[in-house]
Design a protein around this motif. Structure first.
Motif, PDB file in Angstrom:
ATOM      1  N   THR A 104     -18.091 -24.433  -4.352  1.00 32.94           N
ATOM      2  CA  THR A 104     -19.421 -24.890  -4.752  1.00 32.94           C
ATOM      3  C   THR A 104     -20.486 -24.413  -3.785  1.00 32.94           C
ATOM      4  O   THR A 104     -21.538 -23.888  -4.191  1.00 32.94           O
ATOM      5  CB  THR A 104     -19.450 -26.432  -4.839  1.00 32.94           C
ATOM      6  N   ILE A 105     -20.219 -24.557  -2.503  1.00 27.98           N
ATOM      7  CA  ILE A 105     -21.236 -24.183  -1.523  1.00 27.98           C
ATOM      8  C   ILE A 105     -21.365 -22.671  -1.410  1.00 27.98           C
ATOM      9  O   ILE A 105     -22.471 -22.135  -1.243  1.00 27.98           O
ATOM     10  CB  ILE A 105     -20.947 -24.842  -0.156  1.00 27.98           C
ATOM     11  N   ALA A 106     -20.244 -21.939  -1.542  1.00 26.21           N
ATOM     12  CA  ALA A 106     -20.323 -20.474  -1.509  1.00 26.21           C
ATOM     13  C   ALA A 106     -21.145 -19.951  -2.680  1.00 26.21           C
ATOM     14  O   ALA A 106     -21.947 -19.017  -2.534  1.00 26.21           O
ATOM     15  CB  ALA A 106     -18.928 -19.873  -1.521  1.00 26.21           C
ATOM     16  N   ARG A 107     -20.973 -20.557  -3.860  1.00 24.99           N
ATOM     17  CA  ARG A 107     -21.743 -20.129  -5.034  1.00 24.99           C
ATOM     18  C   ARG A 107     -23.220 -20.508  -4.920  1.00 24.99           C
ATOM     19  O   ARG A 107     -24.064 -19.889  -5.571  1.00 24.99           O
ATOM     20  CB  ARG A 107     -21.132 -20.736  -6.298  1.00 24.99           C
ATOM     21  N   SER A 108     -23.524 -21.531  -4.121  1.00 25.38           N
ATOM     22  CA  SER A 108     -24.935 -21.885  -3.912  1.00 25.38           C
ATOM     23  C   SER A 108     -25.624 -20.889  -2.984  1.00 25.38           C
ATOM     24  O   SER A 108     -26.842 -20.717  -3.059  1.00 25.38           O
ATOM     25  CB  SER A 108     -25.046 -23.306  -3.350  1.00 25.38           C
ATOM     26  N   PHE A 109     -24.852 -20.239  -2.120  1.00 25.12           N
ATOM     27  CA  PHE A 109     -25.408 -19.260  -1.193  1.00 25.12           C
ATOM     28  C   PHE A 109     -25.427 -17.845  -1.776  1.00 25.12           C
ATOM     29  O   PHE A 109     -26.335 -17.061  -1.483  1.00 25.12           O
ATOM     30  CB  PHE A 109     -24.581 -19.215   0.100  1.00 25.12           C
ATOM     31  N   PHE A 110     -24.398 -17.504  -2.572  1.00 26.38           N
ATOM     32  CA  PHE A 110     -24.187 -16.121  -3.008  1.00 26.38           C
ATOM     33  C   PHE A 110     -23.950 -16.068  -4.520  1.00 26.38           C
ATOM     34  O   PHE A 110     -23.485 -17.054  -5.114  1.00 26.38           O
ATOM     35  CB  PHE A 110     -22.969 -15.531  -2.276  1.00 26.38           C
ATOM     36  N   PRO A 111     -24.217 -14.919  -5.160  1.00 32.38           N
ATOM     37  CA  PRO A 111     -24.053 -14.801  -6.624  1.00 32.38           C
ATOM     38  C   PRO A 111     -22.593 -14.591  -7.019  1.00 32.38           C
ATOM     39  O   PRO A 111     -22.174 -13.501  -7.425  1.00 32.38           O
ATOM     40  CB  PRO A 111     -24.920 -13.586  -6.968  1.00 32.38           C
ATOM     41  N   LEU A 112     -21.787 -15.648  -6.914  1.00 36.11           N
ATOM     42  CA  LEU A 112     -20.363 -15.592  -7.200  1.00 36.11           C
ATOM     43  C   LEU A 112     -20.075 -16.234  -8.548  1.00 36.11           C
ATOM     44  O   LEU A 112     -20.611 -17.297  -8.875  1.00 36.11           O
ATOM     45  CB  LEU A 112     -19.580 -16.318  -6.099  1.00 36.11           C
ATOM     46  N   SER A 113     -19.192 -15.632  -9.314  1.00 40.20           N
ATOM     47  CA  SER A 113     -18.840 -16.151 -10.630  1.00 40.20           C
ATOM     48  C   SER A 113     -18.058 -17.455 -10.523  1.00 40.20           C
ATOM     49  O   SER A 113     -17.219 -17.620  -9.634  1.00 40.20           O
ATOM     50  CB  SER A 113     -18.011 -15.119 -11.390  1.00 40.20           C
ATOM     51  N   ASP A 114     -18.314 -18.366 -11.461  1.00 40.10           N
ATOM     52  CA  ASP A 114     -17.538 -19.602 -11.529  1.00 40.10           C
ATOM     53  C   ASP A 114     -16.534 -19.577 -12.685  1.00 40.10           C
ATOM     54  O   ASP A 114     -15.894 -20.584 -12.978  1.00 40.10           O
ATOM     55  CB  ASP A 114     -18.443 -20.822 -11.652  1.00 40.10           C
ATOM     56  N   LEU A 115     -16.371 -18.424 -13.341  1.00 47.45           N
ATOM     57  CA  LEU A 115     -15.427 -18.310 -14.438  1.00 47.45           C
ATOM     58  C   LEU A 115     -14.006 -18.184 -13.918  1.00 47.45           C
ATOM     59  O   LEU A 115     -13.752 -17.464 -12.937  1.00 47.45           O
ATOM     60  CB  LEU A 115     -15.757 -17.082 -15.298  1.00 47.45           C
TER      61      LEU A 115
END
Length: 257
Positions: A104-115
């Motif tokens: 969750t926190i990595a995706r808040s910092f960087f454009p990482l897929s959650d799929l």
């Protein structure tokens, strides 16, 4: 590729911690580096360290940044110390950190897929255990997981690292058969209606964890889990892991569109 050393506060741990992140970068002119970027949020490999290591070790001991450049995937490498990826009996909530807070926190910092189809987890030794623990516990979040010389049997950890085992899990009776036990997690997943992630497991035949790896391989195969198992001469060392992480990257079921 972009290399980011990220220091941040973790609510799960109640302290500041660190992760190292590799992000894809399109480059047409960098000499000696083929690179790729997908036209979507980045597929992500969560890459976990072993017992005596930290979040910098994969960069220091392998060429992981170069290996992933042409694949177009991000790599997130967190620090978990000697926690065995557990909500520790005497320590910090590293399982909650890695399994819940970190993505969750990595995706808040960087454009990482959650799929699910864009998320993978791998690790060596203690990190191999952690990778399978994450994927078997959350098959709806990870497409694939890879263990390199993993500490697959926590009962054997109790014998070899009794102090670390006690801090992480408590007693053997508390740990074996619990949600910290990969054998139990595999059995529970097999008995459920959930689709198992693709699994890759390897271990050198001279490794002190070889027998534990064979035991888990046999268990997973008996359950019918989608496991690719490979072995060859090798020990518990970085020469072996540097070679096998390249094999893992070849094996990952990456979407190409």
């Amino acid at each position: 590729m972009a290399l980011i050393n990220c220091d941040f506060y973790s609510e799960a741990l109640g302290l500041s911690t660190s992760m190292t992140v590799i992000l894809p970068q399109q480059s047409y002119s960098q000499i000696g580096m083929e690179s790729k970027v997908f036209d979507r949020k980045h597929p992500t490999l969560y890459l976990l360290h072993g017992l005596s290591d930290d979040h910098t070790i994969w960069l220091r001991r392998t060429s992981i940044e170069r290996y992933v450049a042409a694949l177009g995937i991000a790599v997130v490498m967190p620090a978990v110390h000697r926690s065995f990826y557990a909500d520790m009996k005497s320590g910090y909530n590293y399982w909650t950190f890695v399994s819940e807070e970190l993505p969750t926190i990595a995706r808040s910092f960087f454009p990482l897929s959650d799929l699910k189809e864009d998320n993978f987890v791998a690790g060596l030794s203690m990190g191999g255990y952690g990778a399978f623990k994450v994927a078997l516990s959350h098959p709806d979040r990870y497409q694939a997981a890879a263990s390199l010389s993993g500490s697959m049997d926590i009962a054997s950890v109790a014998d070899r690292f009794p102090d670390d085992f006690a801090r992480a899990f408590g007693t053997r009776e508390e740990a074996v058969g619990s949600r910290n036990d990969l054998f139990q997690l595999a059995s529970d997943l097999s008995a459920s209606s959930k689709q198992a992630p693709q699994l890759y497991q390897c271990c050198g035949t001279e490794d002190f964890l070889y027998d534990a790896n064979l035991n888990f391989r046999d268990h997973a195969q008996q359950l019918g889990l989608p496991l690719t198992y490979e072995e060859e001469p090798g020990n518990h060392d970085w020469g072996y892991w540097d070679t096998k992480i390249q094999r893992v990257l070849e094996w990952l079921p990456l979407r190409q569109e």
